[in-house]
Design a protein around this motif. Structure first.
Motif, PDB file in Angstrom:
ATOM      1  N   LYS A 155      -3.256  -9.574   5.740  1.00  0.00           N
ATOM      2  CA  LYS A 155      -2.238  -8.595   5.336  1.00  0.00           C
ATOM      3  C   LYS A 155      -2.764  -7.169   5.494  1.00  0.00           C
ATOM      4  N   LYS A 156      -4.032  -6.980   5.178  1.00  0.00           N
ATOM      5  CA  LYS A 156      -4.630  -5.651   5.329  1.00  0.00           C
ATOM      6  C   LYS A 156      -4.672  -5.246   6.797  1.00  0.00           C
ATOM      7  N   VAL A 157      -5.034  -6.178   7.671  1.00  0.00           N
ATOM      8  CA  VAL A 157      -5.093  -5.890   9.106  1.00  0.00           C
ATOM      9  C   VAL A 157      -3.701  -5.563   9.640  1.00  0.00           C
ATOM     10  N   GLN A 158      -2.685  -6.298   9.182  1.00  0.00           N
ATOM     11  CA  GLN A 158      -1.321  -6.060   9.651  1.00  0.00           C
ATOM     12  C   GLN A 158      -0.779  -4.716   9.187  1.00  0.00           C
ATOM     13  N   SER A 159      -1.190  -4.270   8.013  1.00  0.00           N
ATOM     14  CA  SER A 159      -0.614  -3.043   7.462  1.00  0.00           C
ATOM     15  C   SER A 159      -1.396  -1.784   7.826  1.00  0.00           C
ATOM     16  N   GLN A 160      -2.610  -1.935   8.319  1.00  0.00           N
ATOM     17  CA  GLN A 160      -3.465  -0.779   8.566  1.00  0.00           C
ATOM     18  C   GLN A 160      -3.657  -0.578  10.066  1.00  0.00           C
ATOM     19  N   GLY A 161      -3.406   0.619  10.540  1.00  0.00           N
ATOM     20  CA  GLY A 161      -3.600   0.936  11.948  1.00  0.00           C
ATOM     21  C   GLY A 161      -5.074   1.017  12.307  1.00  0.00           C
ATOM     22  N   LEU A 162      -5.366   0.974  13.592  1.00  0.00           N
ATOM     23  CA  LEU A 162      -6.756   0.994  14.043  1.00  0.00           C
ATOM     24  C   LEU A 162      -7.460   2.293  13.667  1.00  0.00           C
ATOM     25  N   GLU A 163      -6.773   3.415  13.805  1.00  0.00           N
ATOM     26  CA  GLU A 163      -7.401   4.696  13.473  1.00  0.00           C
ATOM     27  C   GLU A 163      -7.638   4.810  11.969  1.00  0.00           C
ATOM     28  N   ALA A 164      -6.683   4.355  11.170  1.00  0.00           N
ATOM     29  CA  ALA A 164      -6.869   4.368   9.712  1.00  0.00           C
ATOM     30  C   ALA A 164      -8.023   3.456   9.319  1.00  0.00           C
ATOM     31  N   ARG A 165      -8.141   2.324   9.993  1.00  0.00           N
ATOM     32  CA  ARG A 165      -9.241   1.399   9.723  1.00  0.00           C
ATOM     33  C   ARG A 165     -10.579   2.051  10.061  1.00  0.00           C
ATOM     34  N   ARG A 166     -10.644   2.693  11.210  1.00  0.00           N
ATOM     35  CA  ARG A 166     -11.882   3.349  11.636  1.00  0.00           C
ATOM     36  C   ARG A 166     -12.294   4.428  10.633  1.00  0.00           C
ATOM     37  N   GLN A 167     -11.332   5.215  10.165  1.00  0.00           N
ATOM     38  CA  GLN A 167     -11.638   6.266   9.197  1.00  0.00           C
ATOM     39  C   GLN A 167     -12.101   5.686   7.867  1.00  0.00           C
ATOM     40  N   GLU A 168     -11.472   4.587   7.423  1.00  0.00           N
ATOM     41  CA  GLU A 168     -11.881   3.953   6.168  1.00  0.00           C
ATOM     42  C   GLU A 168     -13.310   3.431   6.256  1.00  0.00           C
ATOM     43  N   VAL A 169     -13.642   2.769   7.358  1.00  0.00           N
ATOM     44  CA  VAL A 169     -14.991   2.223   7.525  1.00  0.00           C
ATOM     45  C   VAL A 169     -16.019   3.344   7.597  1.00  0.00           C
ATOM     46  N   MET A 170     -15.713   4.406   8.319  1.00  0.00           N
ATOM     47  CA  MET A 170     -16.656   5.523   8.417  1.00  0.00           C
ATOM     48  C   MET A 170     -16.888   6.170   7.046  1.00  0.00           C
ATOM     49  N   ARG A 171     -15.826   6.301   6.251  1.00  0.00           N
ATOM     50  CA  ARG A 171     -15.967   6.867   4.911  1.00  0.00           C
ATOM     51  C   ARG A 171     -16.849   5.972   4.040  1.00  0.00           C
ATOM     52  N   LYS A 172     -16.628   4.655   4.107  1.00  0.00           N
ATOM     53  CA  LYS A 172     -17.437   3.726   3.310  1.00  0.00           C
ATOM     54  C   LYS A 172     -18.894   3.739   3.751  1.00  0.00           C
TER      55      LYS A 172
END
Length: 186
Positions: A155-172
């Motif tokens: 569900k998280k993968v379906q709702s989150q775009g690739l760029e948003a995912r990249r930004q979240e991972v970089m922040r973490k």
């Protein structure tokens, strides 16, 4: 009356003929049902994970039936069990070798918080070295809980775009690096 007036949102059915969606939505949907796990099993949670691949629980229903034992052929790592400080750099290196975008599921109390092992040699949670997406509680967690975590990740993968995912991972990762920065006393 144009197509935008006919459809209220992307993904809505247009008659019985076709469905309109953005390319990102199609990619996210496909990616959510083709997560290839890399099981990093170190303790009893690994045994519970093995049972999810059996007929009773059948992880194949969710598109994750192909466990990969090469990190370059996987995009999701399941940390199953106790992680010691000696194993932490190896786990981080394996994470760095995963295919993009990378996902992490922390399975069990030991992987999530160190469990009952509050000692100098045990890492008190893999979120100190990896950006964890989903935590699975339990000691060891039931196979149903592992499957539930997989569904939550889908569900998280379906709702989150690739760029948003990249930004979240970089922040973490920046938070992890800041937290693990050595203390320098002048």
């Amino acid at each position: 009356m144009g197509l935008t007036e006919t459809l209220s949102k992307p993904g809505e059915m247009f008659g019985d003929m076709f469905q309109v969606a953005t390319l990102d939505n199609v990619v996210q949907w496909g990616q959510s049902f083709s997560l290839w796990p890399y099981p990093f099993a170190t303790a009893c949670c690994g045994i519970e994970y093995m049972s999810t691949a059996c007929a009773d629980y059948d992880i194949a229903r969710f598109g994750a039936e192909r466990p990969s034992f090469s990190p370059r052929q996987a995009d999701m790592i399941l940390v199953l069990g106790t992680i010691t400080y000696k194993m932490a750099p190896v786990l981080r290196q394996i994470y760095d070798q995963l295919a993009e975008p990378k996902f992490v599921i922390s399975v069990g109390a030991c992987a999530s918080s160190g469990g009952m092992f509050h000692t100098y040699g045990v890492l008190q949670g893999v979120d100190r070295i990896l950006p964890v997406d989903v935590y699975v509680p339990g000691c060891p967690p039931r196979p149903e809980a592992i499957l539930d975590a997989l569904v939550k990740l889908q569900k998280k993968v379906q709702s989150q775009g690739l760029e948003a995912r990249r930004q979240e991972v970089m922040r973490k990762i920046e938070e992890i690096n800041e937290r693990n920065k050595p203390l320098v006393v002048a």
